[in-house]
Design a protein around this motif. Structure first.
Motif, PDB file in Angstrom:
ATOM      1  N   UNK A  98       0.794  -1.217   0.000  1.00 14.83           N
ATOM      2  CA  UNK A  98       0.000   0.000   0.000  1.00 14.83           C
ATOM      3  C   UNK A  98       0.827   1.268   0.000  1.00 14.83           C
ATOM      4  N   UNK A  99       0.192   2.361   0.382  1.00 15.31           N
ATOM      5  CA  UNK A  99       0.790   3.688   0.232  1.00 15.31           C
ATOM      6  C   UNK A  99       2.025   3.886   1.092  1.00 15.31           C
ATOM      7  N   UNK A 100       1.896   3.763   2.400  1.00 18.71           N
ATOM      8  CA  UNK A 100       3.050   3.997   3.268  1.00 18.71           C
ATOM      9  C   UNK A 100       3.575   2.696   3.823  1.00 18.71           C
ATOM     10  N   UNK A 101       4.780   2.741   4.385  1.00 20.81           N
ATOM     11  CA  UNK A 101       5.356   1.561   5.018  1.00 20.81           C
ATOM     12  C   UNK A 101       5.049   1.623   6.508  1.00 20.81           C
ATOM     13  N   UNK A 102       4.669   0.506   7.095  1.00 17.56           N
ATOM     14  CA  UNK A 102       4.439   0.433   8.535  1.00 17.56           C
ATOM     15  C   UNK A 102       5.777   0.040   9.181  1.00 17.56           C
ATOM     16  N   UNK A 103       6.603   1.049   9.451  1.00 16.58           N
ATOM     17  CA  UNK A 103       7.959   0.784   9.964  1.00 16.58           C
ATOM     18  C   UNK A 103       7.951   0.190  11.365  1.00 16.58           C
ATOM     19  N   UNK A 104       6.925   0.528  12.140  1.00 18.68           N
ATOM     20  CA  UNK A 104       6.805  -0.006  13.503  1.00 18.68           C
ATOM     21  C   UNK A 104       6.777  -1.540  13.454  1.00 18.68           C
ATOM     22  N   UNK A 105       5.937  -2.077  12.574  1.00 17.47           N
ATOM     23  CA  UNK A 105       5.815  -3.533  12.420  1.00 17.47           C
ATOM     24  C   UNK A 105       7.036  -4.128  11.729  1.00 17.47           C
TER      25      UNK A 105
END
Length: 323
Positions: free
Chosen positions: A264-271
């Motif tokens: 998708x659009x952004x990366x979930x860096x936390x995960x």
């Protein structure tokens, strides 16, 4: 103690010929120089095991009177900083901090709570709870209680207690009995007895649950996951489905989480950071295999196309190779 955090399917191993003092000095030079030598920092921290990094942290403090993580925070920024700090954090403390972050501020990150609490062993959970109390002077259970509610809260608290049976022995008689209890608690009645689901899915060992789910299919002609979807809802449903997925294939569950984090659009860096760091010495090789199998391209290529700069370089080093 570190052994419970190390498996056989990791991408990061002990560095042969390791010297904490040599590494601490090289890191100090990399940080102190004009402009930070990121390449040096990355090559040292990604090529040492967490146990070795803890020795570097000790040595660094003794030699320079500073906390390595504070120097990294002062010198680096953004996602790269978070990742490097994660690498020098002891595993139980790292998980404790991730749990705290999941419950901080407005809104709770239920997915992160579910992921951590379903994939850690009982022994790991006990150590995480201790670390949580040491760092925050509050019990993990108290924070979970105030941030969640209902059956979801009950199940999370049961998992946080670290009371899941860890033995590899399976009891066929118990599997039949539990399967019948689950059937009677859900499909076979008007309304659902949620407590029975929590009790069995949060306390039995994974091998035992595997057998129980087979028995369940025999009794009900349905897969347990389909029954859970039909009978339950909300975060409680998500949590139980996560347990079912982990029982069947933990690396596949984590591969799916990574896929979502990179999609998708952004990366979930936390995960992304959490899974890459916390599984790098346990089962990241298996997660890579499952990722390729399910999505048709490698985790390596997904990281490459979704991240950039020193952050990307570090993640790819932890990933350890293309498939």
């Amino acid at each position: 103690m570190a052994s419970m955090w190390v498996g056989h399917r990791g991408t990061v191993r002990d560095y042969p010929g390791f010297s904490a003092s040599v590494d601490a000095e090289a890191i100090r030079k990399a940080i102190r120089g004009i402009g930070t030598d990121e390449k040096m920092l990355i090559s040292i921290l990604t090529e040492r095991s967490n146990a070795q990094r803890q020795l570097i942290v000790k040595e660094y403090q003794a030699a320079y009177g500073k906390k390595l993580k504070d120097d990294l925070k002062g010198d680096l920024s953004g996602h790269f900083e978070h990742l490097m700090v994660a690498l020098v954090t002891p595993p139980a403390v790292f998980d404790a901090k991730q749990l705290k972050k999941s419950m901080k501020g407005t809104g709770t990150n239920e997915d992160a709570l579910i992921e951590i609490l379903t994939t850690r062993t009982s022994r790991q959970m006990k150590e995480i709870s201790q670390a949580y109390y040491t760092v925050y002077k509050k019990s993990l259970g108290d924070d979970i209680s105030s941030e969640t509610s209902g059956d979801f809260r009950k199940a999370l608290l049961t998992l946080a207690d670290g009371r899941r049976d860890e033995s590899l022995k399976v009891d066929e008689h118990l599997a039949k009995k539990d399967a019948q209890i689950l059937y009677n608690a859900g499909e076979n009645r008007w309304g659902t007895d949620e407590d029975k689901f929590t009790e069995i899915l949060c306390l039995r060992s994974f091998p035992q649950l595997k057998l129980t789910f087979d028995e369940y299919r025999t009794i009900s002609q349905k897969d347990i996951a389909d029954s859970i979807k039909g009978e339950l809802s909300g975060h409680f449903e998500d949590l139980l489905l996560a347990i079912v997925h982990c029982v069947r294939n933990t690396p596949a569950f984590l591969a799916e989480r990574l896929h979502r984090a990179l999609q998708g659009a952004g990366t979930d860096e936390f995960t992304l950071n959490r899974i890459m760091v916390s599984r790098s010495e346990i089962d990241l090789l298996d997660i890579r295999t499952e990722f390729k199998k399910h999505y048709g391209y490698s985790l390596y290529s997904a990281i490459k196309s979704d991240t950039s700069g020193d952050y990307e370089i570090t993640l790819l080093k932890i990933c350890g190779g293309d498939d």
